[in-house]
Structures are given as C-alpha cells and as structure tokens.
Scaffold this motif. Structure first.
Motif, PDB file in Angstrom:
ATOM      1  N   SER A   1     -17.289   5.507  -8.348  1.00  0.00           N
ATOM      2  CA  SER A   1     -16.565   4.410  -8.958  1.00  0.00           C
ATOM      3  C   SER A   1     -15.563   3.859  -7.952  1.00  0.00           C
ATOM      4  CB  SER A   1     -15.836   4.865 -10.224  1.00  0.00           C
ATOM      5  OG  SER A   1     -14.817   5.773  -9.887  1.00  0.00           O
ATOM      6  N   THR A   2     -15.177   2.623  -8.156  1.00  0.00           N
ATOM      7  CA  THR A   2     -14.194   1.984  -7.280  1.00  0.00           C
ATOM      8  C   THR A   2     -13.163   1.272  -8.138  1.00  0.00           C
ATOM      9  OG1 THR A   2     -15.541  -0.008  -7.119  1.00  0.00           O
ATOM     10  CG2 THR A   2     -15.827   1.632  -5.377  1.00  0.00           C
ATOM     11  N   ALA A   3     -11.995   1.056  -7.551  1.00  0.00           N
ATOM     12  CA  ALA A   3     -10.926   0.352  -8.253  1.00  0.00           C
ATOM     13  C   ALA A   3     -10.040  -0.328  -7.219  1.00  0.00           C
ATOM     14  CB  ALA A   3     -10.107   1.324  -9.086  1.00  0.00           C
ATOM     15  N   LYS A   4      -9.313  -1.326  -7.665  1.00  0.00           N
ATOM     16  CA  LYS A   4      -8.383  -2.029  -6.788  1.00  0.00           C
ATOM     17  C   LYS A   4      -7.003  -2.003  -7.426  1.00  0.00           C
ATOM     18  CE  LYS A   4      -9.508  -5.810  -4.745  1.00  0.00           C
ATOM     19  NZ  LYS A   4      -9.814  -7.204  -4.430  1.00  0.00           N
ATOM     20  N   THR A   5      -5.991  -1.720  -6.623  1.00  0.00           N
ATOM     21  CA  THR A   5      -4.623  -1.658  -7.114  1.00  0.00           C
ATOM     22  C   THR A   5      -3.732  -2.493  -6.217  1.00  0.00           C
ATOM     23  OG1 THR A   5      -4.990   0.579  -7.910  1.00  0.00           O
ATOM     24  CG2 THR A   5      -2.721  -0.111  -7.658  1.00  0.00           C
ATOM     25  N   ASN A   6      -2.892  -3.304  -6.822  1.00  0.00           N
ATOM     26  CA  ASN A   6      -1.887  -4.067  -6.089  1.00  0.00           C
ATOM     27  C   ASN A   6      -0.524  -3.501  -6.448  1.00  0.00           C
ATOM     28  OD1 ASN A   6      -3.754  -5.967  -5.003  1.00  0.00           O
ATOM     29  ND2 ASN A   6      -3.821  -6.952  -6.989  1.00  0.00           N
ATOM     30  N   SER A   7       0.228  -3.084  -5.431  1.00  0.00           N
ATOM     31  CA  SER A   7       1.569  -2.560  -5.680  1.00  0.00           C
ATOM     32  C   SER A   7       2.479  -2.968  -4.533  1.00  0.00           C
ATOM     33  CB  SER A   7       1.555  -1.044  -5.836  1.00  0.00           C
ATOM     34  OG  SER A   7       1.124  -0.442  -4.636  1.00  0.00           O
ATOM     35  N   GLY A   8       3.746  -3.014  -4.798  1.00  0.00           N
ATOM     36  CA  GLY A   8       4.729  -3.424  -3.796  1.00  0.00           C
ATOM     37  C   GLY A   8       5.024  -2.321  -2.795  1.00  0.00           C
ATOM     38  N   GLY A   9       5.910  -2.626  -1.862  1.00  0.00           N
ATOM     39  CA  GLY A   9       6.280  -1.667  -0.825  1.00  0.00           C
ATOM     40  C   GLY A   9       6.901  -0.414  -1.419  1.00  0.00           C
ATOM     41  N   GLY A  10       6.377   0.761  -1.083  1.00  0.00           N
ATOM     42  CA  GLY A  10       6.888   2.017  -1.612  1.00  0.00           C
ATOM     43  C   GLY A  10       6.431   2.326  -3.017  1.00  0.00           C
TER      44      GLY A  10
ATOM     45  N   THR B   1       3.392   3.304  -4.233  1.00  0.00           N
ATOM     46  CA  THR B   1       2.432   4.388  -4.444  1.00  0.00           C
ATOM     47  C   THR B   1       2.697   5.587  -3.545  1.00  0.00           C
ATOM     48  OG1 THR B   1       0.914   3.366  -2.861  1.00  0.00           O
ATOM     49  CG2 THR B   1       0.620   2.789  -5.184  1.00  0.00           C
ATOM     50  N   ASN B   2       3.898   5.737  -3.061  1.00  0.00           N
ATOM     51  CA  ASN B   2       4.228   6.884  -2.219  1.00  0.00           C
ATOM     52  C   ASN B   2       4.303   8.148  -3.062  1.00  0.00           C
ATOM     53  OD1 ASN B   2       4.487   5.426   0.168  1.00  0.00           O
ATOM     54  ND2 ASN B   2       6.587   4.882  -0.295  1.00  0.00           N
ATOM     55  N   THR B   3       3.722   9.218  -2.546  1.00  0.00           N
ATOM     56  CA  THR B   3       3.784  10.516  -3.211  1.00  0.00           C
ATOM     57  C   THR B   3       4.113  11.560  -2.167  1.00  0.00           C
ATOM     58  OG1 THR B   3       1.420  10.890  -2.888  1.00  0.00           O
ATOM     59  CG2 THR B   3       2.091   9.908  -4.985  1.00  0.00           C
ATOM     60  N   GLY B   4       4.707  12.645  -2.594  1.00  0.00           N
ATOM     61  CA  GLY B   4       5.010  13.722  -1.665  1.00  0.00           C
ATOM     62  C   GLY B   4       6.248  14.479  -2.096  1.00  0.00           C
TER      63      GLY B   4
ATOM     64  N   PHE C   1      10.060  15.703  -1.500  1.00  0.00           N
ATOM     65  CA  PHE C   1      11.312  15.235  -0.897  1.00  0.00           C
ATOM     66  C   PHE C   1      11.170  13.831  -0.333  1.00  0.00           C
ATOM     67  CE2 PHE C   1      10.914  19.861  -0.193  1.00  0.00           C
ATOM     68  CZ  PHE C   1      11.842  20.277  -1.128  1.00  0.00           C
ATOM     69  N   LEU C   2      10.621  12.923  -1.118  1.00  0.00           N
ATOM     70  CA  LEU C   2      10.337  11.559  -0.680  1.00  0.00           C
ATOM     71  C   LEU C   2      11.535  10.660  -0.933  1.00  0.00           C
ATOM     72  CD1 LEU C   2       8.026   9.696   0.346  1.00  0.00           C
ATOM     73  CD2 LEU C   2       7.624   9.157  -2.035  1.00  0.00           C
ATOM     74  N   GLN C   3      11.856   9.825   0.038  1.00  0.00           N
ATOM     75  CA  GLN C   3      12.903   8.830  -0.121  1.00  0.00           C
ATOM     76  C   GLN C   3      12.384   7.522   0.467  1.00  0.00           C
ATOM     77  OE1 GLN C   3      16.605   9.717   1.773  1.00  0.00           O
ATOM     78  NE2 GLN C   3      17.471   7.725   1.337  1.00  0.00           N
ATOM     79  N   THR C   4      12.402   6.466  -0.332  1.00  0.00           N
ATOM     80  CA  THR C   4      11.991   5.157   0.144  1.00  0.00           C
ATOM     81  C   THR C   4      13.150   4.188   0.019  1.00  0.00           C
ATOM     82  OG1 THR C   4      11.167   4.487  -2.022  1.00  0.00           O
ATOM     83  CG2 THR C   4       9.578   5.511  -0.527  1.00  0.00           C
ATOM     84  N   ASN C   5      13.320   3.339   1.013  1.00  0.00           N
ATOM     85  CA  ASN C   5      14.347   2.313   1.016  1.00  0.00           C
ATOM     86  C   ASN C   5      13.662   0.980   1.261  1.00  0.00           C
ATOM     87  OD1 ASN C   5      16.533   4.203   0.798  1.00  0.00           O
ATOM     88  ND2 ASN C   5      16.154   4.723   2.936  1.00  0.00           N
ATOM     89  N   THR C   6      13.483   0.209   0.209  1.00  0.00           N
ATOM     90  CA  THR C   6      12.802  -1.073   0.306  1.00  0.00           C
ATOM     91  C   THR C   6      13.803  -2.165  -0.057  1.00  0.00           C
ATOM     92  OG1 THR C   6      10.731  -0.018  -0.356  1.00  0.00           O
ATOM     93  CG2 THR C   6      10.825  -2.416  -0.478  1.00  0.00           C
ATOM     94  N   LEU C   7      14.111  -3.005   0.910  1.00  0.00           N
ATOM     95  CA  LEU C   7      15.060  -4.087   0.664  1.00  0.00           C
ATOM     96  C   LEU C   7      14.387  -5.256  -0.043  1.00  0.00           C
ATOM     97  CD1 LEU C   7      17.913  -5.198   1.102  1.00  0.00           C
ATOM     98  CD2 LEU C   7      17.115  -6.110   3.289  1.00  0.00           C
ATOM     99  N   LEU C   8      13.192  -5.641   0.420  1.00  0.00           N
ATOM    100  CA  LEU C   8      12.467  -6.771  -0.154  1.00  0.00           C
ATOM    101  C   LEU C   8      10.982  -6.455  -0.140  1.00  0.00           C
ATOM    102  CD1 LEU C   8      12.547  -9.728  -1.173  1.00  0.00           C
ATOM    103  CD2 LEU C   8      12.274 -10.432   1.194  1.00  0.00           C
ATOM    104  N   SER C   9      10.328  -6.710  -1.251  1.00  0.00           N
ATOM    105  CA  SER C   9       8.903  -6.424  -1.356  1.00  0.00           C
ATOM    106  C   SER C   9       8.205  -7.582  -2.049  1.00  0.00           C
ATOM    107  CB  SER C   9       8.667  -5.136  -2.144  1.00  0.00           C
ATOM    108  OG  SER C   9       7.288  -4.932  -2.338  1.00  0.00           O
ATOM    109  N   VAL C  10       7.199  -8.141  -1.405  1.00  0.00           N
ATOM    110  CA  VAL C  10       6.393  -9.215  -1.970  1.00  0.00           C
ATOM    111  C   VAL C  10       4.932  -8.793  -1.867  1.00  0.00           C
ATOM    112  CG1 VAL C  10       5.706 -11.621  -1.779  1.00  0.00           C
ATOM    113  CG2 VAL C  10       8.066 -10.966  -1.298  1.00  0.00           C
ATOM    114  N   THR C  11       4.214  -8.822  -2.987  1.00  0.00           N
ATOM    115  CA  THR C  11       2.814  -8.431  -3.011  1.00  0.00           C
ATOM    116  C   THR C  11       1.952  -9.650  -3.297  1.00  0.00           C
ATOM    117  OG1 THR C  11       3.408  -6.247  -3.830  1.00  0.00           O
ATOM    118  CG2 THR C  11       1.114  -6.922  -4.078  1.00  0.00           C
ATOM    119  N   ASN C  12       1.031  -9.946  -2.393  1.00  0.00           N
ATOM    120  CA  ASN C  12       0.100 -11.053  -2.571  1.00  0.00           C
ATOM    121  C   ASN C  12      -1.191 -10.493  -3.161  1.00  0.00           C
ATOM    122  OD1 ASN C  12      -1.451 -13.326  -2.464  1.00  0.00           O
ATOM    123  ND2 ASN C  12      -1.456 -13.507  -0.247  1.00  0.00           N
ATOM    124  N   SER C  13      -1.465 -10.801  -4.409  1.00  0.00           N
ATOM    125  CA  SER C  13      -2.664 -10.274  -5.058  1.00  0.00           C
ATOM    126  C   SER C  13      -3.802 -11.289  -5.103  1.00  0.00           C
ATOM    127  CB  SER C  13      -2.322  -9.813  -6.483  1.00  0.00           C
ATOM    128  OG  SER C  13      -1.824 -10.898  -7.221  1.00  0.00           O
TER     129      SER C  13
END
Length: 74
Positions: free
Chosen positions: A32-41, A43-46, A48-60
């Motif tokens: 099976s296949t799928a498509k996902t659109n998400s912004g910066g940071g 879908t991060n997993t792990g 002790f994760l830390q993400t710092n995203t100032l601006l995120s634009v997703t073109n779908s």
C-alpha cells in the motif's frame, strides 16, 4: 548473505502494513502507499527530540495523477 548487527536495534512501532527485515532479502515491494503533507518538524520522532521552527510553509499542490502504482504487488 548473513547479517551481523553490532549494537542495539530499537523498533518502537510496526503497523499492519509495515515491514521489518533483518537478513537476506531478494525483493521487498509495498502493498500500500500513502501521501502525507506536513510542515517543518511535523513528523519528527525520536528520543529527546527538540525542534525549533520559526516559519513553516507546506505546498501541497500536486499536478500529477498517480504517484505510486502498486496494483500488481497485491
């Protein structure tokens, strides 16, 4: 060909369509296949994760009709 794993292997989650392979394999084809659109940071997993995203634009915008064809793999 034998596989030697040096160190730890951590598998946190495998869904019904997931595949884990350790060892010899000739071919792994998706069922099976799928498509996902998400912004910066989005879908991060792990540990002790830390993400710092100032601006995120997703073109779908997706002009093509078909991305992945897996009809013959079922």
């Amino acid at each position: 060909m034998p596989t030697v794993i040096v160190g730890a292997v951590k598998v946190t989650h495998v869904s019904g369509n997931g595949t884990i392979n350790v060892g010899d394999v000739l071919q792994i084809a998706p069922k099976s296949t799928a498509k996902t659109n998400s912004g910066g940071g989005g879908t991060n997993t792990g540990d002790f994760l830390q993400t710092n995203t100032l601006l995120s634009v997703t073109n779908s915008f997706d002009p093509d009709i078909s991305d992945a064809n897996n009809k013959a793999n079922n």
